[in-house]
Design an enzyme around this catalytic site. Structure first.
Site, PDB file in Angstrom:
ATOM      1  N   ASN A  61       0.849  -1.198   0.000  1.00  0.00           N
ATOM      2  CA  ASN A  61       0.000   0.000   0.000  1.00  0.00           C
ATOM      3  C   ASN A  61       0.880   1.241   0.000  1.00  0.00           C
ATOM      4  O   ASN A  61       1.336   1.675   1.060  1.00  0.00           O
ATOM      5  CB  ASN A  61      -0.900   0.024   1.249  1.00  0.00           C
ATOM      6  CG  ASN A  61      -1.886  -1.114   1.270  1.00  0.00           C
ATOM      7  OD1 ASN A  61      -2.506  -1.405   0.259  1.00  0.00           O
ATOM      8  ND2 ASN A  61      -2.039  -1.762   2.402  1.00  0.00           N
ATOM      9  N   HIS A  62       1.163   1.819  -1.151  1.00  0.00           N
ATOM     10  CA  HIS A  62       1.979   3.033  -1.178  1.00  0.00           C
ATOM     11  C   HIS A  62       1.238   4.164  -0.465  1.00  0.00           C
ATOM     12  O   HIS A  62       0.013   4.275  -0.526  1.00  0.00           O
ATOM     13  CB  HIS A  62       2.313   3.413  -2.614  1.00  0.00           C
ATOM     14  CG  HIS A  62       3.325   2.505  -3.225  1.00  0.00           C
ATOM     15  ND1 HIS A  62       4.164   2.904  -4.244  1.00  0.00           N
ATOM     16  CD2 HIS A  62       3.648   1.215  -2.963  1.00  0.00           C
ATOM     17  CE1 HIS A  62       4.966   1.901  -4.580  1.00  0.00           C
ATOM     18  NE2 HIS A  62       4.652   0.860  -3.820  1.00  0.00           N
ATOM     19  N   LYS A  63       1.993   4.993   0.200  1.00  0.00           N
ATOM     20  CA  LYS A  63       1.473   6.019   1.104  1.00  0.00           C
ATOM     21  C   LYS A  63       0.451   6.928   0.413  1.00  0.00           C
ATOM     22  O   LYS A  63       0.771   7.632  -0.542  1.00  0.00           O
ATOM     23  CB  LYS A  63       2.638   6.839   1.643  1.00  0.00           C
ATOM     24  CG  LYS A  63       2.301   7.763   2.792  1.00  0.00           C
ATOM     25  CD  LYS A  63       3.574   8.408   3.326  1.00  0.00           C
ATOM     26  CE  LYS A  63       3.276   9.339   4.478  1.00  0.00           C
ATOM     27  NZ  LYS A  63       4.534   9.976   4.966  1.00  0.00           N
ATOM     28  N   ALA A  64      -0.768   6.933   0.929  1.00  0.00           N
ATOM     29  CA  ALA A  64      -1.852   7.669   0.271  1.00  0.00           C
ATOM     30  C   ALA A  64      -1.729   9.177   0.446  1.00  0.00           C
ATOM     31  O   ALA A  64      -2.129   9.947  -0.429  1.00  0.00           O
ATOM     32  CB  ALA A  64      -3.201   7.188   0.810  1.00  0.00           C
ATOM     33  N   ASN A  86       3.338   9.015  -5.718  1.00  0.00           N
ATOM     34  CA  ASN A  86       3.153   7.581  -5.525  1.00  0.00           C
ATOM     35  C   ASN A  86       4.472   6.851  -5.358  1.00  0.00           C
ATOM     36  O   ASN A  86       4.523   5.778  -4.743  1.00  0.00           O
ATOM     37  CB  ASN A  86       2.412   6.982  -6.727  1.00  0.00           C
ATOM     38  CG  ASN A  86       0.938   7.322  -6.726  1.00  0.00           C
ATOM     39  OD1 ASN A  86       0.283   7.226  -5.693  1.00  0.00           O
ATOM     40  ND2 ASN A  86       0.422   7.725  -7.873  1.00  0.00           N
TER      41      ASN A  86
END
Length: 209
Positions: A80-83, A88
């Site tokens: 889950n890449h940092k929202a 991205n």
């Protein structure tokens, strides 16, 4: 008590998952099995993805008597890449390339453990996302993508997975949660197999108030 890794003679595609898992950050209850058309013993390498507990301390917890079909995957926080980041791209994991001191796990959001209850059925190639809790007795449809918690004894399917129905009436679900048959001694389970494999009306008659 340890169980044989292959519970059915002549079937090397179905394994007692507890006996196949060695990762201390994965906990599996008794009699839970995994079926794979290749080698089910590779579950923790092939089916538990982006799992970096040394960085996140996240865990996969699976209860007793679960049935997990081929290709079901558990996608952890490292995927889950940092929202909230402006970009991205996960710069934090490329420390040497970009000469920084950012913590590596600053590259992704940590949503927590994946917890699967008891007597849960997970269908072919379903995907369970980080932070999800699946309640006892739930059924996860084939190729469902589960992004939210699943209530006990519900049926979910689709992408993203949505509740299709409850398996039983609320009072029957309460009864099943109360008797917690998966915690019974083996001899009691053996003595009640016909009842457990029968319909809810008979169980209600036997154990209802």
């Amino acid at each position: 008590m340890p169980q044989p890794i292959f519970p059915r003679p002549g079937d090397n595609n179905t394994c007692n998952l507890r006996e196949a898992v060695t990762n201390p950050h994965i906990t599996v209850g008794e009699y839970t099995y995994y079926h794979d058309f290749d080698d089910p013993r590779k579950f923790q390498e092939k089916n538990v993805l982006y799992h970096y507990p040394v960085l996140n301390n996240d865990r996969l917890i699976i209860g007793k008597f679960c049935s997990i079909a081929h290709g079901a995957k558990f996608l952890f926080n490292g995927g889950n890449h940092k929202a909230k980041s402006c970009v991205n791209y996960p710069f934090a994991i490329f420390r040497d390339l970009w000469d920084h001191e950012l913590p590596i796990n600053d590259s992704w959001d940590n949503k927590g453990d994946i917890v699967v209850g008891n007597d849960v059925w997970i269908g072919f190639e379903a995907l369970i996302m980080a932070g999800v809790t699946i309640g006892d007795g739930a059924r996860i449809g084939s190729r469902a993508i589960v992004t939210r918690d699943v209530a006990p004894y519900s049926v979910v399917a689709g992408s993203p997975a949505k509740q299709i129905k409850k398996r039983f009436a609320d009072e029957d679900i309460a009864l099943l949660e109360k008797i917690r048959w998966w915690d019974w001694p083996e001899e009691r389970i053996k003595g009640n197999l016909a009842l457990l494999m029968g319909d809810i009306a008979a169980l209600r008659q036997a154990f209802g108030q």
